[in-house]
Design an enzyme around this catalytic site. Structure first.
Site, PDB file in Angstrom:
ATOM      1  N   LYS A 232      29.349 -23.087  -7.133  1.00  0.00           N
ATOM      2  CA  LYS A 232      28.093 -22.544  -6.580  1.00  0.00           C
ATOM      3  C   LYS A 232      27.779 -21.186  -7.203  1.00  0.00           C
ATOM      4  CE  LYS A 232      30.152 -22.597  -2.716  1.00  0.00           C
ATOM      5  NZ  LYS A 232      30.610 -22.441  -1.326  1.00  0.00           N
ATOM      6  N   THR A 265      21.708 -14.293   3.752  1.00  0.00           N
ATOM      7  CA  THR A 265      22.411 -15.374   3.052  1.00  0.00           C
ATOM      8  C   THR A 265      23.830 -15.597   3.589  1.00  0.00           C
ATOM      9  OG1 THR A 265      23.157 -13.807   1.387  1.00  0.00           O
ATOM     10  CG2 THR A 265      21.133 -15.021   0.887  1.00  0.00           C
ATOM     11  N   GLY A 267      26.628 -17.321   5.155  1.00  0.00           N
ATOM     12  CA  GLY A 267      26.907 -18.693   5.586  1.00  0.00           C
ATOM     13  C   GLY A 267      26.294 -19.759   4.702  1.00  0.00           C
ATOM     14  N   THR A 268      25.746 -19.381   3.538  1.00  0.00           N
ATOM     15  CA  THR A 268      25.167 -20.403   2.645  1.00  0.00           C
ATOM     16  C   THR A 268      26.231 -21.412   2.206  1.00  0.00           C
ATOM     17  OG1 THR A 268      25.455 -18.761   0.902  1.00  0.00           O
ATOM     18  CG2 THR A 268      23.205 -19.128   1.663  1.00  0.00           C
ATOM     19  N   GLY A 269      27.423 -20.873   1.901  1.00  0.00           N
ATOM     20  CA  GLY A 269      28.479 -21.747   1.388  1.00  0.00           C
ATOM     21  C   GLY A 269      28.948 -22.749   2.436  1.00  0.00           C
ATOM     22  N   CYS A 270      29.184 -22.255   3.670  1.00  0.00           N
ATOM     23  CA  CYS A 270      29.636 -23.153   4.749  1.00  0.00           C
ATOM     24  C   CYS A 270      28.563 -24.215   5.007  1.00  0.00           C
ATOM     25  CB  CYS A 270      29.862 -22.374   6.046  1.00  0.00           C
ATOM     26  SG  CYS A 270      30.966 -20.976   5.866  1.00  0.00           S
TER      27      CYS A 270
HETATM   28  N1  LIG Z   1      19.219 -16.301  -2.441  1.00  0.00           N
HETATM   29  C1  LIG Z   1      19.389 -17.611  -2.585  1.00  0.00           C
HETATM   30  N2  LIG Z   1      18.325 -18.427  -2.759  1.00  0.00           N
HETATM   31  C2  LIG Z   1      18.479 -19.763  -2.905  1.00  0.00           C
HETATM   32  N3  LIG Z   1      19.673 -20.372  -2.878  1.00  0.00           N
HETATM   33  C3  LIG Z   1      20.775 -19.622  -2.712  1.00  0.00           C
HETATM   34  C4  LIG Z   1      20.703 -18.198  -2.549  1.00  0.00           C
HETATM   35  N4  LIG Z   1      21.974 -17.711  -2.389  1.00  0.00           N
HETATM   36  C5  LIG Z   1      22.788 -18.787  -2.446  1.00  0.00           C
HETATM   37  N5  LIG Z   1      22.091 -19.929  -2.658  1.00  0.00           N
HETATM   38  C6  LIG Z   1      22.606 -21.296  -2.748  1.00  0.00           C
HETATM   39  O1  LIG Z   1      23.409 -21.500  -1.596  1.00  0.00           O
HETATM   40  C7  LIG Z   1      24.493 -22.358  -1.899  1.00  0.00           C
HETATM   41  C8  LIG Z   1      25.802 -21.635  -1.529  1.00  0.00           C
HETATM   42  O2  LIG Z   1      26.152 -20.787  -2.616  1.00  0.00           O
HETATM   43  P1  LIG Z   1      26.920 -19.398  -2.538  1.00  0.00           P
HETATM   44  O3  LIG Z   1      27.330 -19.087  -3.935  1.00  0.00           O
HETATM   45  O4  LIG Z   1      26.106 -18.381  -1.815  1.00  0.00           O
HETATM   46  O5  LIG Z   1      28.175 -19.792  -1.650  1.00  0.00           O
HETATM   47  P2  LIG Z   1      29.216 -18.874  -0.918  1.00  0.00           P
HETATM   48  O6  LIG Z   1      29.385 -17.581  -1.648  1.00  0.00           O
HETATM   49  O7  LIG Z   1      30.404 -19.726  -0.708  1.00  0.00           O
HETATM   50  O8  LIG Z   1      28.495 -18.580   0.460  1.00  0.00           O
HETATM   51  P3  LIG Z   1      29.018 -17.663   1.689  1.00  0.00           P
HETATM   52  O9  LIG Z   1      28.086 -16.499   1.682  1.00  0.00           O
HETATM   53  O10 LIG Z   1      28.853 -18.539   2.858  1.00  0.00           O
HETATM   54  O11 LIG Z   1      30.403 -17.315   1.402  1.00  0.00           O
HETATM   55  C9  LIG Z   1      24.351 -22.685  -3.395  1.00  0.00           C
HETATM   56  O12 LIG Z   1      23.640 -23.899  -3.552  1.00  0.00           O
HETATM   57  C10 LIG Z   1      23.556 -21.521  -3.928  1.00  0.00           C
HETATM   58  O13 LIG Z   1      22.873 -21.857  -5.116  1.00  0.00           O
HETATM   59  C1  LIG Z   2      34.929 -17.950   9.723  1.00  0.00           C
HETATM   60  C2  LIG Z   2      34.321 -17.834   8.398  1.00  0.00           C
HETATM   61  N1  LIG Z   2      34.397 -18.882   7.549  1.00  0.00           N
HETATM   62  C3  LIG Z   2      33.834 -18.804   6.326  1.00  0.00           C
HETATM   63  C4  LIG Z   2      33.181 -17.664   5.914  1.00  0.00           C
HETATM   64  C5  LIG Z   2      32.590 -17.581   4.515  1.00  0.00           C
HETATM   65  O1  LIG Z   2      31.262 -17.362   4.521  1.00  0.00           O
HETATM   66  C6  LIG Z   2      33.121 -16.577   6.826  1.00  0.00           C
HETATM   67  N2  LIG Z   2      32.499 -15.428   6.485  1.00  0.00           N
HETATM   68  N3  LIG Z   2      33.684 -16.716   8.039  1.00  0.00           N
HETATM   69 MG   LIG Z   3      27.430 -16.150  -1.249  1.00  0.00          MG
END
Ligand SMILES: Nc1ncnc2c1ncn2[C@@H]1O[C@H](COP(=O)(O)OP(=O)(O)OP(=O)(O)O)[C@@H](O)[C@H]1O
Ligand SMILES: Cc1ncc(CO)c(N)n1
Ligand SMILES: [Mg+2]
Length: 556
Positions: A232, A265, A267-270
């Site tokens: 990602k 943003t 929680g995008t990854g979860c």
């Molecule tokens: N500002 C944004 N606009 C559009 N899509 C986004 C944006 N930020 C992240 N994404 C998308 O969200 C999804 C999660 O990616 P990201 O790299 O943010 O994950 P992460 O770092 O694991 O997230 P978290 O913040 O939950 O740890 C991907 O599909 C990414 O392309």
């Molecule tokens: C509990 C928990 N799981 C995953 C993430 C990653 O976004 C977070 N910040 N907190």
């Molecule tokens: Mg992120």
């Protein structure tokens, strides 16, 4: 209910002994579900004296094995909301409780491994889980407990989000968990979804800075055993798109979305991983699930971009946006496909009047002849009448899966639910149109110069229309850019291009043969609609275009 799962679990993990062969898993699950239903039906039947037996329906079911986020933007809370928003039941095994908000993580309280095991047994032994999704796994011991539980209670798919560090920089798993992922869990995973930092950590620590690095990383992580990898790129700096790399063992897909400018943003990854799990539980193939998940995250971020919760640098977003605004219900339809520009039919109200045909007849005929996208250009219609006819055209287009765009009128596009708009240089700016329409709609912009093409891209357009290539009577006072102008714009444009202006059967081939890969098609007005039989003319043009493509080896 037997859920189709053809495309998953077709490959046995390569670096471990096979844990289960796919058909056996599916049969075991199906028979467990059947047995539970039979038992429930029997109970219900006797209680009701057999008078009105109801058909019991199990829901698609995801189990998340993750940490709790007190701020509810990420973790278990995000997973439950994301699955719920997609119509999937989500049970939860909590691995840790975090004290967390929009500033960062203030504390972590780890749940004892034996109690994680107990929770897993409770859910997996009873509740017919389809897909397991993992988030925060704080220790290698929890990874081991999870692997053992999955061997005892196999599920149809496993989605692993290898959460290590929160975006605020706080550590969420012990360093030893890395080897647990690499040596145990990945071989069981149908997909793993690291972000840039996690991918780097999994591969020894070299930072990922470009899309090329992401591609290499996806392939290297694939070699650790999972069936699919999604790297990602949410944190890829200097990128105006949000780019993810998906690798299925053979092909690397570059998935691009618009980058939403927002602080929200967290929680995008979860959410991404949970949406993938939810779509898999509903029966989607893996790439489709990933695409749906990406569209969901993008739409949610766009809807929530100005939401104000908390005072820290990274806020949560609203997973339930679809309940509140149907215009954001865009994840179900695939985003713009540039190949749709191939034979782009633009209706003209004057010509329809001249030939005595309704706008719907014109659209129907163009689609019958092979038009791949339709634009309604109604300069004279009253607004109410325009909306009504646009709705009727949309029905025709939907049944043939041909996108429908509205010229200039963003209000009409919103009112009729069209797939997007096409705007000129003096119409509403593309950036404003994007704000009003949201990320899922198609936006095209008329451009005559490389500078206009650059601006269209920066404003979030999906394609540009370049012309007039030849002189035309359809538009008064229109400056002709010629083939040279078209070529210059195509070479400069980061977006796909459709050529327009005075193009017909006689010159279509020469336009397509200018040999620039992002010239995807031609847009036509008079040569289709100022003719007696629209379907015949469209068919003829299509064959000219196909011919030109096969000669220049362009994909159709
Ligand atoms: N500002 C944004 N606009 C559009 N899509 C986004 C944006 N930020 C992240 N994404 C998308 O969200 C999804 C999660 O990616 P990201 O790299 O943010 O994950 P992460 O770092 O694991 O997230 P978290 O913040 O939950 O740890 C991907 O599909 C990414 O392309
Ligand atoms: C509990 C928990 N799981 C995953 C993430 C990653 O976004 C977070 N910040 N907190
Ligand atoms: Mg992120």
């Amino acid at each position: 209910m037997a859920l189709p799962f053809q495309t998953l679990s077709t490959r046995i993990p390569r670096n471990t002994t096979p844990l289960h062969s796919p058909p056996r898993v599916n049969r075991a699950l199906a028979s467990r579900k059947r047995a539970a239903l039979v038992a429930a039906s029997a109970m219900y039947g006797s209680a009701a004296d057999g008078a009105h037996k109801r058909k019991l329906q199990p829901l698609p079911h995801v189990l998340t094995v993750a940490g709790s986020d007190s701020g509810a933007g990420a973790g278990v809370q995000a997973d439950i909301k994301a699955c719920g928003a997609l119509g999937v039941f989500c049970s939860s095994v909590v691995t840790a409780v975090t004290a967390q908000n929009t500033v960062g993580v203030q504390g972590v309280h780890v749940v004892p491994e034996s109690f994680v095991e107990e929770q897993l047994r409770s859910v997996l032994s009873d509740m017919d889980v389809d897909v397991v999704k993992t988030g925060m796994l704080p220790s290698i011991g929890v990874v081991k407990v999870l692997c053992d539980s999955l061997r005892k209670f196999p599920v149809k798919a496993l989605v692993v989000d290898p959460v290590m560090v929160s975006t605020s920089g706080d550590t969420l798993s012990a360093p030893s968990t890395l080897s647990g992922y690499r040596d145990q869990l990945f071989a069981m995973a149908d997909i793993v979804t690291p972000n840039l930092k996690e991918a780097s950590a999994l591969l020894g620590g070299a930072p990922l800075k470009t899309v090329y690095d992401m591609r290499d990383a996806a392939k290297s992580i694939y070699n650790l055993g999972p069936r699919h990898v999604l790297v990602k790129g949410g944190d890829l700096s200097d990128s105006s798109d949000a780019i993810d790399i998906f690798f299925d063992g053979q092909t690397c897909h570059e998935l691009r979305g618009s980058r939403v400018k927002t602080r929200n943003t967290h929680g995008t990854g979860c959410t991404m991983a949970s949406c993938i799990a939810a779509e898999l539980a509903k029966g989607s193939a893996m790439l489709q699930a990933v695409q749906e998940a990406k569209a969901f995250v993008e739409s949610a971020l766009h809807y929530s971009k100005d939401m104000a919760i908390g005072n820290g640098p990274q806020g949560p977003f609203d997973h339930l946006f679809r309940l509140k605004s149907p215009h954001y219900n865009v994840g179900a339809t695939p985003r713009f496909n540039p190949d749709d520009l191939f034979l782009y039919a633009v209706t003209d109200s004057r010509m329809n009047k001249k030939w005595g045909r309704s706008i719907t007849d014109a659209v129907q005929a163009a689609i019958e002849g092979g038009a791949t996208i339709i634009q309604l250009r109604e300069k004279e219609a009253e607004t109410r009448e325009f909306i009504e006819s646009a709705k009727a055209c949309l029905e025709i287009c939907r049944s043939s899966r041909v996108p429908l765009l509205i010229n200039d009128r963003v209000d009409v596009a919103l009112a009729c639910g069209a797939d997007g708009v096409h705007v000129g240089q003096s119409d509403m700016p593309a950036r404003t149109a994007r704000e009003l329409l949201g990320p899922g709609k198609i936006i095209g912009v008329s451009c005559k110069t490389p500078a206009q093409a650059e601006k269209a891209w920066a404003d979030g357009a999906d394609y540009i229309g370049c012309g007039g290539v030849f002189p035309t009577t359809t538009k008064e006072d229109n400056i002709t850019v010629g083939m040279e102008g078209l070529k210059a714009v195509c070479l400069a444009s980061k977006l796909p291009v459709v050529a327009i202006g005075g193009i017909g059967i006689a010159n279509a081939r020469s336009v397509m043969e200018i040999g620039v890969p992002n010239l995807k098609g031609i847009a036509i007005v008079s040569a289709l609609f100022d003719r007696e039989c629209v379907a015949t003319e469209t068919r003829k043009l299509r064959s000219v275009l196909m011919d030109a493509c096969s000669r220049t080896n362009l994909s159709v």
